[in-house]
Design an enzyme around this catalytic site. Structure first.
Site, PDB file in Angstrom:
ATOM      1  N   ASP A 164      61.869  74.726  -4.685  1.00 43.15           N
ATOM      2  CA  ASP A 164      62.573  73.614  -5.896  1.00 43.15           C
ATOM      3  C   ASP A 164      63.477  74.275  -6.711  1.00 43.15           C
ATOM      4  O   ASP A 164      64.104  75.772  -6.077  1.00 43.15           O
ATOM      5  CB  ASP A 164      61.538  73.821  -7.193  1.00 43.15           C
ATOM      6  CG  ASP A 164      61.407  73.428  -8.069  1.00 43.15           C
ATOM      7  OD1 ASP A 164      61.672  72.645  -9.164  1.00 43.15           O
ATOM      8  OD2 ASP A 164      60.317  72.255  -8.526  1.00 43.15           O
ATOM      9  N   ASP A 183      67.724  72.960  -3.340  1.00 45.63           N
ATOM     10  CA  ASP A 183      67.959  71.862  -3.702  1.00 45.63           C
ATOM     11  C   ASP A 183      67.554  71.196  -2.868  1.00 45.63           C
ATOM     12  O   ASP A 183      67.659  70.781  -1.620  1.00 45.63           O
ATOM     13  CB  ASP A 183      68.858  71.525  -4.322  1.00 45.63           C
ATOM     14  CG  ASP A 183      69.176  70.442  -4.732  1.00 45.63           C
ATOM     15  OD1 ASP A 183      69.077  69.868  -4.306  1.00 45.63           O
ATOM     16  OD2 ASP A 183      70.546  70.121  -5.120  1.00 45.63           O
ATOM     17  N   ASN A 199      58.120  65.799  -2.304  1.00 44.85           N
ATOM     18  CA  ASN A 199      57.429  65.308  -3.733  1.00 44.85           C
ATOM     19  C   ASN A 199      59.083  65.482  -5.072  1.00 44.85           C
ATOM     20  O   ASN A 199      58.507  64.361  -6.253  1.00 44.85           O
ATOM     21  CB  ASN A 199      56.468  66.521  -4.867  1.00 44.85           C
ATOM     22  CG  ASN A 199      55.764  66.662  -5.583  1.00 44.85           C
ATOM     23  OD1 ASN A 199      55.112  65.556  -6.366  1.00 44.85           O
ATOM     24  ND2 ASN A 199      56.600  67.085  -6.275  1.00 44.85           N
ATOM     25  N   TYR A 241      65.407  54.464  -9.834  1.00 43.26           N
ATOM     26  CA  TYR A 241      63.655  55.068  -8.507  1.00 43.26           C
ATOM     27  C   TYR A 241      63.503  54.064  -8.963  1.00 43.26           C
ATOM     28  O   TYR A 241      62.833  54.625  -7.312  1.00 43.26           O
ATOM     29  CB  TYR A 241      63.460  55.698 -10.890  1.00 43.26           C
ATOM     30  CG  TYR A 241      62.116  56.313 -10.377  1.00 43.26           C
ATOM     31  CD1 TYR A 241      62.122  57.327 -10.073  1.00 43.26           C
ATOM     32  CD2 TYR A 241      60.930  55.345 -10.679  1.00 43.26           C
ATOM     33  CE1 TYR A 241      60.257  58.359 -10.142  1.00 43.26           C
ATOM     34  CE2 TYR A 241      59.618  55.800 -10.725  1.00 43.26           C
ATOM     35  CZ  TYR A 241      59.992  58.016 -10.002  1.00 43.26           C
ATOM     36  OH  TYR A 241      58.479  57.835 -10.253  1.00 43.26           O
ATOM     37  N   LYS A 300      62.039  54.600  -4.648  1.00 39.76           N
ATOM     38  CA  LYS A 300      60.021  55.170  -4.557  1.00 39.76           C
ATOM     39  C   LYS A 300      60.120  53.723  -3.172  1.00 39.76           C
ATOM     40  O   LYS A 300      59.297  55.001  -2.628  1.00 39.76           O
ATOM     41  CB  LYS A 300      59.798  54.625  -6.317  1.00 39.76           C
ATOM     42  CG  LYS A 300      59.914  55.868  -7.235  1.00 39.76           C
ATOM     43  CD  LYS A 300      59.644  57.703  -5.856  1.00 39.76           C
ATOM     44  CE  LYS A 300      59.322  58.546  -6.511  1.00 39.76           C
ATOM     45  NZ  LYS A 300      58.551  59.765  -6.674  1.00 39.76           N
ATOM     46  N   ILE A 340      50.747  59.336 -14.613  1.00 41.58           N
ATOM     47  CA  ILE A 340      50.409  61.122 -14.897  1.00 41.58           C
ATOM     48  C   ILE A 340      50.919  61.807 -15.577  1.00 41.58           C
ATOM     49  O   ILE A 340      52.295  62.703 -15.760  1.00 41.58           O
ATOM     50  CB  ILE A 340      50.245  61.499 -13.329  1.00 41.58           C
ATOM     51  CG1 ILE A 340      49.881  60.940 -12.324  1.00 41.58           C
ATOM     52  CG2 ILE A 340      49.389  63.317 -13.302  1.00 41.58           C
ATOM     53  CD1 ILE A 340      48.480  60.635 -12.314  1.00 41.58           C
ATOM     54  N   THR A 373      52.206  65.289 -16.838  1.00 39.75           N
ATOM     55  CA  THR A 373      53.221  66.124 -16.184  1.00 39.75           C
ATOM     56  C   THR A 373      54.400  66.827 -16.851  1.00 39.75           C
ATOM     57  O   THR A 373      54.655  66.051 -18.413  1.00 39.75           O
ATOM     58  CB  THR A 373      53.443  66.679 -15.325  1.00 39.75           C
ATOM     59  OG1 THR A 373      54.569  65.050 -15.665  1.00 39.75           O
ATOM     60  CG2 THR A 373      52.674  65.770 -14.090  1.00 39.75           C
ATOM     61  N   THR A 374      54.906  67.858 -17.140  1.00 42.91           N
ATOM     62  CA  THR A 374      56.585  68.262 -17.865  1.00 42.91           C
ATOM     63  C   THR A 374      57.238  67.417 -17.470  1.00 42.91           C
ATOM     64  O   THR A 374      58.115  66.461 -18.620  1.00 42.91           O
ATOM     65  CB  THR A 374      56.407  69.406 -17.181  1.00 42.91           C
ATOM     66  OG1 THR A 374      56.736  68.721 -15.369  1.00 42.91           O
ATOM     67  CG2 THR A 374      55.597  70.500 -17.333  1.00 42.91           C
TER      68      THR A 374
HETATM   69  N1  NAD Z   1      54.294  61.931 -13.476  1.00 43.44           N
HETATM   70  C1  NAD Z   1      54.500  60.748 -13.167  1.00 43.44           C
HETATM   71  O1  NAD Z   1      53.271  59.514 -14.144  1.00 43.44           O
HETATM   72  C2  NAD Z   1      54.693  59.928 -11.917  1.00 43.44           C
HETATM   73  C3  NAD Z   1      53.977  59.602 -12.017  1.00 43.44           C
HETATM   74  C4  NAD Z   1      54.503  59.122  -9.965  1.00 43.44           C
HETATM   75  C5  NAD Z   1      55.160  59.325  -9.439  1.00 43.44           C
HETATM   76  N2  NAD Z   1      55.231  60.697 -10.209  1.00 43.44           N
HETATM   77  C6  NAD Z   1      55.889  61.588  -9.146  1.00 43.44           C
HETATM   78  O2  NAD Z   1      55.615  62.688  -8.702  1.00 43.44           O
HETATM   79  C7  NAD Z   1      56.313  63.725  -8.712  1.00 43.44           C
HETATM   80  C8  NAD Z   1      55.980  65.080  -9.433  1.00 43.44           C
HETATM   81  O3  NAD Z   1      56.774  64.688 -10.743  1.00 43.44           O
HETATM   82  P1  NAD Z   1      56.009  65.244 -11.729  1.00 43.44           P
HETATM   83  O4  NAD Z   1      55.425  64.097 -13.182  1.00 43.44           O
HETATM   84  O5  NAD Z   1      55.307  66.219 -11.164  1.00 43.44           O
HETATM   85  O6  NAD Z   1      57.702  65.593 -12.035  1.00 43.44           O
HETATM   86  P2  NAD Z   1      58.468  67.236 -13.429  1.00 43.44           P
HETATM   87  O7  NAD Z   1      59.077  66.481 -13.447  1.00 43.44           O
HETATM   88  O8  NAD Z   1      56.760  67.895 -13.564  1.00 43.44           O
HETATM   89  O9  NAD Z   1      58.246  68.031 -11.851  1.00 43.44           O
HETATM   90  C9  NAD Z   1      59.727  67.481 -11.106  1.00 43.44           C
HETATM   91  C10 NAD Z   1      59.606  68.854 -10.059  1.00 43.44           C
HETATM   92  O10 NAD Z   1      60.735  68.553  -9.302  1.00 43.44           O
HETATM   93  C11 NAD Z   1      62.086  69.568  -9.293  1.00 43.44           C
HETATM   94  N3  NAD Z   1      63.021  68.969  -8.694  1.00 43.44           N
HETATM   95  C12 NAD Z   1      64.321  68.858  -9.916  1.00 43.44           C
HETATM   96  N4  NAD Z   1      64.734  68.179  -8.816  1.00 43.44           N
HETATM   97  C13 NAD Z   1      65.686  68.580  -7.784  1.00 43.44           C
HETATM   98  C14 NAD Z   1      65.718  69.248  -6.993  1.00 43.44           C
HETATM   99  N5  NAD Z   1      67.125  68.718  -6.729  1.00 43.44           N
HETATM  100  N6  NAD Z   1      65.002  70.364  -5.492  1.00 43.44           N
HETATM  101  C15 NAD Z   1      63.682  70.545  -5.273  1.00 43.44           C
HETATM  102  N7  NAD Z   1      63.266  69.857  -6.432  1.00 43.44           N
HETATM  103  C16 NAD Z   1      63.633  69.435  -7.455  1.00 43.44           C
HETATM  104  C17 NAD Z   1      62.001  69.754 -11.178  1.00 43.44           C
HETATM  105  O11 NAD Z   1      62.327  71.482 -11.143  1.00 43.44           O
HETATM  106  C18 NAD Z   1      60.466  70.540 -11.268  1.00 43.44           C
HETATM  107  O12 NAD Z   1      60.162  71.373 -10.692  1.00 43.44           O
HETATM  108  C19 NAD Z   1      57.672  62.994  -8.320  1.00 43.44           C
HETATM  109  O13 NAD Z   1      58.716  62.390  -7.617  1.00 43.44           O
HETATM  110  C20 NAD Z   1      57.314  61.528  -9.570  1.00 43.44           C
HETATM  111  O14 NAD Z   1      58.357  60.607  -9.154  1.00 43.44           O
HETATM  112  C21 NAD Z   1      55.252  60.914 -11.614  1.00 43.44           C
END
Ligand code: NAD
Length: 244
Positions: A37, A60, A87, A151, A155, A183, A185-186
């Protein structure tokens, strides 16, 4: 359950949110987990507090050099990789005429290209381990909303890439994805209670989901229990897609 005992896993974007829940789940079932991360503070904190063996390396996921460094660390220490959870994501909103080219590239690079780089880097150890790759895609791969141009493209590409990779590398490595709905999350840090409630109301569950609920699906797909599941995408969306 100890489905990952003795195994090694990499989770990109694993410092927070769904990735952190995946890292915790895999580690709780016996894996040594590398969180890759860009958020060093959150990643180190997670590794310190984790109950299982969770390690952090700044990476990254859109950068080939960082993948090479991660490979050196993981293969240098263990000589194997069993599980790769792709992810990490980036999302710059806007319609096509509004998005700067650099923001389009950022979204596609972190959300889609990163998955390709991870596989390119680790395919040989994954083959040797007869391992599994799980990508975290999104319901946005299948349904469209105003403002998510880059996005959605990323995806949609990721879900197609996973199917393609399943075909390329079968039967040695299985490739599957999950499509989360809303979901908590942060990523939702700036979202109001009303908006969260509205998003939950768009699902059959009547609520937003928890990162751990996605992690449970990811762990299943990564495990031997899913040995006959390949090239599939599992919605983890409280029925959001069904309702649409
Ligand atoms: N939360 C939702 O509602 C939701 C819905 C559908 C899909 N998703 C997918 O779930 C996955 C996780 O999302 P989340 O909600 O946990 O987000 P989040 O923002 O809580 O966490 C994302 C993480 O990715 C890291 N990140 C960002 N750029 C990066 C890079 N270049 N290299 C490595 N790490 C990097 C961030 O530092 C963070 O720790 C994503 O693929 C997102 O598209 C989330």
């Amino acid at each position: 359950m100890n489905r990952f005992e003795g195994g090694v896993a990499v989770v990109t974007g694993g410092a927070k949110g769904i990735g952190a829940a995946c890292a915790a789940r895999l580690a709780s079932e016996g894996a040594t987990v590398y969180v890759a991360d860009v958020d060093e503070e959150a990643g180190r904190r997670l590794a310190e507090r984790a109950e299982g063996d969770v390690r952090f390396q700044r990476c990254d996921a859109s950068g080939a050099e960082d993948w090479a460094a991660l490979s050196s660390t993981v293969l240098g220490a263990h000589g194997r990789l069993d599980t790769l959870v792709s992810n990490a994501f980036a999302s710059v909103p806007g319609a096509a005429h509004e998005i700067a080219e650099a923001d389009w590239d950022l979204t596609l690079d972190v959300t889609l290209k990163a998955a390709y780089l991870g596989v390119k880097t680790f395919i040989e150890p994954l083959r040797a381990a007869r391992g599994a790759v799980v990508a975290v895609s999104s319901v946005h791969a299948h349904r469209s909303h105003p403002g998510y141009t880059a996005y959605a493209a990323a995806k949609g590409g990721l879900s197609a890439l996973v199917r393609q990779l399943a075909v390329e590398y079968a039967p040695d490595v299985r490739f599957n994805s999950v499509a989360p709905g809303p979901i908590l999350t942060t990523h939702w840090a700036d979202t109001s209670e009303e908006e969260i409630e509205f998003a939950g109301g768009q699902t059959l569950a009547g609520r937003v989901g928890r990162p751990e609920e996605v992690a449970a699906a990811v762990a299943f797909l990564a495990s031997g229990e899913a040995g006959y599941v390949n090239g599939a995408e599992l919605p983890v969306d409280g029925g959001w897609l069904a309702l649409k």
